[in-house]
Structure formats: structure tokens, C-alpha cells
Design an enzyme around this catalytic site. Structure first.
Site, PDB file in Angstrom:
ATOM      1  N   ASN A 203       0.847  -1.196   0.000  1.00  0.00           N
ATOM      2  CA  ASN A 203       0.000   0.000   0.000  1.00  0.00           C
ATOM      3  C   ASN A 203       0.881   1.244   0.000  1.00  0.00           C
ATOM      4  O   ASN A 203       2.105   1.149  -0.031  1.00  0.00           O
ATOM      5  CB  ASN A 203      -0.956  -0.030   1.206  1.00  0.00           C
ATOM      6  CG  ASN A 203      -0.196  -0.113   2.502  1.00  0.00           C
ATOM      7  OD1 ASN A 203       0.572   0.775   2.842  1.00  0.00           O
ATOM      8  ND2 ASN A 203      -0.374  -1.215   3.224  1.00  0.00           N
ATOM      9  N   LYS A 333     -11.152  -3.860  18.355  1.00  0.00           N
ATOM     10  CA  LYS A 333      -9.784  -4.316  18.641  1.00  0.00           C
ATOM     11  C   LYS A 333      -9.394  -4.081  20.095  1.00  0.00           C
ATOM     12  O   LYS A 333      -8.240  -4.247  20.459  1.00  0.00           O
ATOM     13  CB  LYS A 333      -8.792  -3.629  17.678  1.00  0.00           C
ATOM     14  CG  LYS A 333      -9.155  -3.863  16.199  1.00  0.00           C
ATOM     15  CD  LYS A 333      -8.082  -3.436  15.235  1.00  0.00           C
ATOM     16  CE  LYS A 333      -8.604  -3.506  13.806  1.00  0.00           C
ATOM     17  NZ  LYS A 333      -7.569  -3.524  12.779  1.00  0.00           N
TER      18      LYS A 333
END
Ligand code: CTP
Length: 392
Positions: A203, A333
Site C-alpha cells: 500500500n 480491537k
């Protein structure tokens, strides 16, 4: 420590200041304005500090490409003592007409100014306005003392005694070390997943935010490990840097250290997918090609499930529904903070030197950090982490 000396009679006291700093084992780099050299010789400071003294802005014998930039990145704190009315005025307007003013314009270090001049000059509205402006920009100004001035009159304008200037600089250094002894793990950069010996998927992350974050922790006294995917950046000084390539490698290096750290800041842009299979020979050209991807482990989510007192900080880079997506990640998370980054905004995101973020706390409250340099943004993030660390 950078010790700047400008052209005032109090310059003779700066020799004693330099001596105190050296005695305290500080590395002291002296930079003098040309006017200061009329009051005291550079050789005096060179002998005290054991380093060449900077005076000339343009110096053909210098090895460095840009001396003022090198000198600007050297200090943790810069002290200008004495600071004349003339230099204060230049600093207020951003002038860079000699080595010292150029260094001070370029430095990110905190700057302490010890104004010293005749009382009439000191009380002049122009000087007072400049001091006010400099104070509002974060310069730390030491109030001049009262007493007999070199011009023969009594009044305010004397440079404080060297021990007082030294104490002010030491206080700033210590205040800035609020992470002393804290063990921190930062991840940065992209991860790469190999397709074949010559290709990978990855990315656009450059790693800048994570590297600046690691530097900010280090500046404030933390023991920092930086686990970094491939970037073009130089590892920050004083930081243990572990280079990895794939998500699997990053997971392994992070897991190894997790139980020993108190803070994890996951600025890395982890590849969510990897090719089902990495070919060991180059894939040859075809009319069309499909690549089957498998999902990668979510490193941060794993840490969230295992956490035992660590402060976990995630980063969310989003192109839409910023707050909603970021808060979703904070909960999913099990994080303590999430730094939300709107990639669609100008000046924010991957490649640039600046960023504009929103820091979301567990209780849903949001701290908006305006557009600023990534190192400054990092310090704002550290300011938010510190109280959480003290709660643990
Ligand atoms: N992260 C991670 N492991 C992954 C994916 C993300 O540790 N496999 C971490 C990142 O380092 C970051 C946070 O999770 O701190 C959020 O990453 P981001 O890519 O924004 O979110 P994802 O969970 O991957 O969700 P999506 O790609 O759908 O936005």
C-alpha cells in the site's frame, strides 16, 4: 544543548554558563552572532566546550551541505543568552540573516531566551511586543534581573546569573522527559506480501507518521522499539529498529515483545490480504491473471485480546465515515485510543510531512488536532497516552 550568544556586554557571563553546562556533562554547541564576537572570542567557547564554534553562515570549508540545518537538528534545547533586542526582533519576524538566527528558524527544539539590554530598550513597546509574540509562539523567556546595568544606570535588563539560566534549561529538559523508563513498541510503514520473486502487493504508506512517533517517544525518554515495514526513511537515533517485510514477520516481531512493553502504537498500514500462494518463479505474462488472496492476521486485534495492562493505540486511515469507522475499530480491537486520519483531506495522510488527526478515547470523546507537522502531531498523541499509562 545549543548555546546562542548575541552581541551584548553580558556575553562574558555566557562563558561561565557554558562551563556549568559542560561540567554537567551536556554536549554544548556554541553559535555566536558576528556582533557577539566583538565582546568575547569564539576561542574562549571552543576551549570550554571542546567543539568548534559556529559564526559564519556561509563557510566554504564546511563539509556539510547546509550548516544551519545540521546545527538546527542537533539540540534538545537551545538557549540564547544574552538575547539582544536586535536578535529578539529578528526572531519575531522570522529573519535569518546570520548563522544563529537561521539555526533558530530551522530548529524544532524548545528555545529559551535570556533578554539582556539597557532598561529603556527593554521597556520599549517594540521590544515588549516582540517578547509577547515570541512567548505566544512557545519561546521560553527568562525575565531579566534588576540591578546595575553596564550603561551605568540601575534598572531591569540584566541577564540572569548563569546558574539561573542553566536551571531554566535543565527544567525544560526534565519536563520533556515524561516517558523516562517507559517501554514502547511502535510499528510503521506498509507490509509487503510477495507474489513472486519480483512482485508484491502493498500500500502507499511511507512510514513517516510511525517514524516521527518513535522519535517523539525517544525524545521524551522512552525505550523504543520500532518494527518497520519497508520504507525509505533513516531509523531514528536511539531507537532499536527491527526491519520486516510481510505481515507475518511483523506479527512475529510484535508478539515477541508484547509482554515486555507498556505501550503499543500501531501506525503501520498492514496489508490485510496476501496471495494464497507466493510463486518461487516469476509469473509469466498471460492474457489475464487472477490472484487468489487470503486474509492476513489482524495484529492489533490479537494484541487487544491478549492485553494485560498495556496501552494500545491504533491508527485508522479512512476515506469516508471517519469517526464511525475509527470508533468501530477502537471497540472491535479493544484499544485505548485510536488516531483517525481522513485520507481525503489536503495535508493529511500518508506521504506528506503534515497531518491532521482526530484522537478518539474509549469514552467516545474526541481530541481534534489541527494540521501540523507529523512530529508535533506525535507529541499531541503522546500527551493523550500519558494519563492512560498512569491509570494502568
Ligand atoms: N492492523 C493490524 N493488522 C491488520 C490490519 C490492521 O494490526 N491486519 C492495525 C493497523 O496497524 C492500525 C489499525 O489496525 O493500527 C487499523 O488499521 P486499518 O487498516 O485502518 O483497519 P482494518 O482493520 O484493516 O480495516 P479496513 O482495512 O477495513 O479499514
Amino acid at each position: 544543548m545549543l548555546l546562542g550568544i548575541t552581541g551584548g556586554i553580558a556575553a562574558y557571563k555566557s562563558a561561565e554558563l557554558a562551563r556549568i553546562m559542560v561540567r554537567e556533562n551536556w554536549q554544548v554547541q556554541v553559535v555566536m552572532t558576528p556582533a557577539a564576537t566583538s565582546f568575547i572570542s569564539p576561542l574562549t567557547f571552543q576551549s570550554i566546550t571542546n567543539r568548534p564554534v559556529g559564526v559564519e553562515l556561509f563557510d566554504t570549508s564546511a563539509v556539510s551541505r547546509a550548516k544551519h540545518v545540521d546545527l538546527a537538528s542537533f539540540p534538545e534545547v537551545a538557549v540564547v543568552a544574552p538575547a539582544t533586542a536586535n536578535t529578539l526582533s529578528k526572531l519575531a519576524t522570522g529573519m535569518a540573516d546570520n548563522l544563529l538566527t537561521s539555526v533558530l528558524l530551522a530548529t524544532e527544539a524548545e528555545v529559551v531566551l535570556a533578554p539582556s539590554m539597557n532598561e529603556g530598550m527593554y521597556h520599549n513597546p517594540a521590544v515588549q511586543d516582540n517578547l509577547q509574540l515570541l512567548r505566544s509562539r512557545g519561546f521560553f523567556i527568562l525575565e531579566p534581573a534588576e540591578g546595575e546595568l553596564a550603561c551605568g544606570v540601575e534598572g531591569r535588563g540584566r541577564m540572569p546569573e548563569p546558574a539561573q539560566v542553566y536551571n531554566a534549561a535543565r527544567d525544560i529538559l526534565e519536563k520533556n522527559k515524561d516517558y523516562t523508563g517507559v517501554r514502547v513498541l511502535v510499528t510503521a510503514g506498509p507490509t509487503r506480501e510477495s507474489l513472486d520473486p519480483v512482485r508484491f502487493i502493498s500500500n502507499r504508506s511511507t512510514g513517516k507518521m510511525g517514524y516521527k512517533l518513535a522519535s517523539a517517544f525517544r525524545e521524551r525518554g522512552a525505550d523504543v522499539v520500532l518494527v518497520s515495514g519497508p520504507t525509505n526513511l533513516t531509523p531514528p537515533e536511539g531507537v532499536e529498529t527491527v526491519l520486516v517485510e510481510s505481515t507475518g514477520e511483523m506479527l512475529q516481531e510484535v508478539q515477541k515483545r508484547f509482554s515486555r512493553v507498556q505501550v503499543v502504537a500501531k501506525a503501520a498500514a498492514v496489508s490485510d490480504y496476501a496471495p494464497q500462494k507466493s510463486e518461487n518463479k516469476k509469473i509469466k505474462k498471460k492474457d489475464s491473471l487472477s490472484i487468489e488472496l487470503r486474509s492476513n492476521p489482524d495484529i492489533l486485534k490479537n494484541l487487544g485480546e491478549q492485553k494485560a495492562g498495556q496501552v494500545l493505540v491504533g491508527f485508522a486511515a479512512e476515506t469516508n465515515d471517519l469517526l464511525q469507522n475509527a470508533e468501530g475499530k477502537l471497540r472491535a480491537k479493544n484499544l485505548d485510543l485510536i488516531v483517525a486520519n481522513d485520507l481525503s483531506e489536503e495535508g493529511a495522510g500518508f506521504a506528506g510531512d503534515t497531518n491532521r488527526v482526530k484522537i478518539i478515547r474509549r469514552d467516545g470523546s474526541i481530541v481534534e488536532v489541527p494540521l501540523m507537522d507529523k512530529l508535533e502531531v506525535s507529541h499531541r498523541i503522546l500527551d493523550e497516552i500519558l494519563p492512560l499509562l498512569q491509570e494502568q
